[in-house]
Design an enzyme around this catalytic site. Sequence first.
Site: not given
Lengths: 359, 359
Positions: A64, A147, A235
Amino acid sequence: MTHTIASVHPLYLSAPAAVDLVRRKGLKHCIAAIADNIHADFLRWNDFDKSARVANHSRDGVIELMPISDDTAYSFKYVNGHPKNTALGLSTVMAFGVLADVATGAPTLVSELTLTTAMRTAATSALAAKTLARPDSRVMALIGNGAQSEFQAIAFQHLVGITTLRLYDIDPAATAKLVANLAGSGLKLEVCASTREAVLGADIVTTVTADKTCATVLSADMLAPGMHINAVGGDCPGKTELTADVLHAAKVFVEFAPQSRIEGDIQQMPADFEVTELWEVFAGQKAGRDNAAQITVFDSVGFALEDYAALRFMHAAALEAGLGERLALIPALADPKNLFGTLLQQQGSPSRQPEAVLA
Amino acid sequence: MTHTIASVHPLYLSAPAAVDLVRRKGLKHCIAAIADNIHADFLRWNDFDKSARVANHSRDGVIELMPISDDTAYSFKYVNGHPKNTALGLSTVMAFGVLADVATGAPTLVSELTLTTAMRTAATSALAAKTLARPDSRVMALIGNGAQSEFQAIAFQHLVGITTLRLYDIDPAATAKLVANLAGSGLKLEVCASTREAVLGADIVTTVTADKTCATVLSADMLAPGMHINAVGGDCPGKTELTADVLHAAKVFVEFAPQSRIEGDIQQMPADFEVTELWEVFAGQKAGRDNAAQITVFDSVGFALEDYAALRFMHAAALEAGLGERLALIPALADPKNLFGTLLQQQGSPSRQPEAVLA
């Protein structure tokens, strides 16, 4: 105004330099400073030229680009999402970004954004929770211990007042890693055997999982009145964490509705499903939580303005600390109309060698 | 497949390194090789995930992102267009770009694209002219003698067979610079006093001007039967070079119609104005020039696939020549789920210092 040749060479902040910067300033200071920038920039929402990010989808992931600008500065982020990467020894999310001068188009900063994205996502989550969660929230369930999880933990500890984390991940090694990393944080860490167990008694539930599927991380039967849900992992199209009944049961807040309707957990909902943009709450134009029993959801997908705010913090902090180096990404031309001339001139010598170039 | 830590560090090709590469290989070789890549990639047009570029417009210019991908590689270009920059000593167009691995999202190349854009634009123009201009074209009018003009000249000399250039620029110093730069090229250079004079007797007319206005560079009364017009400079909303009657008088070819209708000279025309995409001609699916008397227009705006093709050439050539260096833009993590751990570990030492980070 005359530009020097060096002015077209952006500052370069590498991943190790960003680590160095955060170690020097302290993580909680960096997250708090980025949160301040995000809050200030969200308050001037209408100053920005905003668009939904541009995504190139492939079988195993997505790449993206996230551009945004106001009258003076432009930024974009490059970011991927490849959940299978960890099996290859690579990060699921890798990112870098650029700041540029709107007046001239010259890039001013090229920066790592993998570490910085983790900080800005945590800063945004904590800002939302500060506004939307019950003020007496002290216990947070943290579902997904990968993470980004420690950054969420530190942000909620210092900006929201969370004292206890209830942890769950389908990979117990991830939870063990989080526990080791946050041993010195002062947070009380409770390892749980399931999402359902972790959510029990939590004031806030943060979901930050990575599966690129419509995973049911959280369903309505796990909810308790007054909870705030910080849904970070859903997302991109086809990637959600909450069931539709969670969204129906809650008041839902988003960053930038046109993007969230494509990418967020609300992609499951009708196009007219009611959402409130976070900036409207910050600006006092819309209400946040209506009462102590209401369930609130921040359906976070990550918006370009957060990267803009984070990059500006990192840029200023790096300049102040004298970190980073200059990158000769743009040719420094004595005569800007003579790009071809760079091919004819030896570095440091004006002698022409047209034969070599034109041969 | 296991990735080494170094595999997340893209090759970095700076502007000086790109100059070095082009000097070593020769400009005409580079343009020809890029043209070959562009031709090959246009032939597999439907393999690509294409979109119109994303533009952030401001008072004095525009900043654009141009992404594209196929199943294996992704690229994007950052490019600005600020015509007033030359007065500040800066280039009108500055660019850089990235190649990435679609399977993992890891960037593989970060490269200058100012010089490379000039080469790929010239390569695309020459490819179009090879297909669309009369085969006996030898004289080209070159209107606009700025940063990109010499690259157009060299491309048309070597790929199309142009022997004579008729030059005009509103800035006589720009023309003088071009004449000096191409003195050793073997091209016959004729300096003209106006566009009208330069166009007289030309087989091909290349317009490569920079004004961010609907400038009338070329009008229908300047045209002669059989001309090919290579319109390079009209490339963003509000920026055109040809009058509508030129377009009405010609058969018009574009790169990617959805983008050209927003940005190209055809932005003046109705949405159903007939255009042919260049790849359709390359693939033999549509006719190019129908007869020797027809006027053809290549309304070029620059498309992401050209940068993809050019970046792949530069990447391969740089690796072969051993040019460039590695950029630590992405953190190299021993455990990809332990991003936080990079903050705890001293470089080269596994000892934890959680206090410093968590302080």
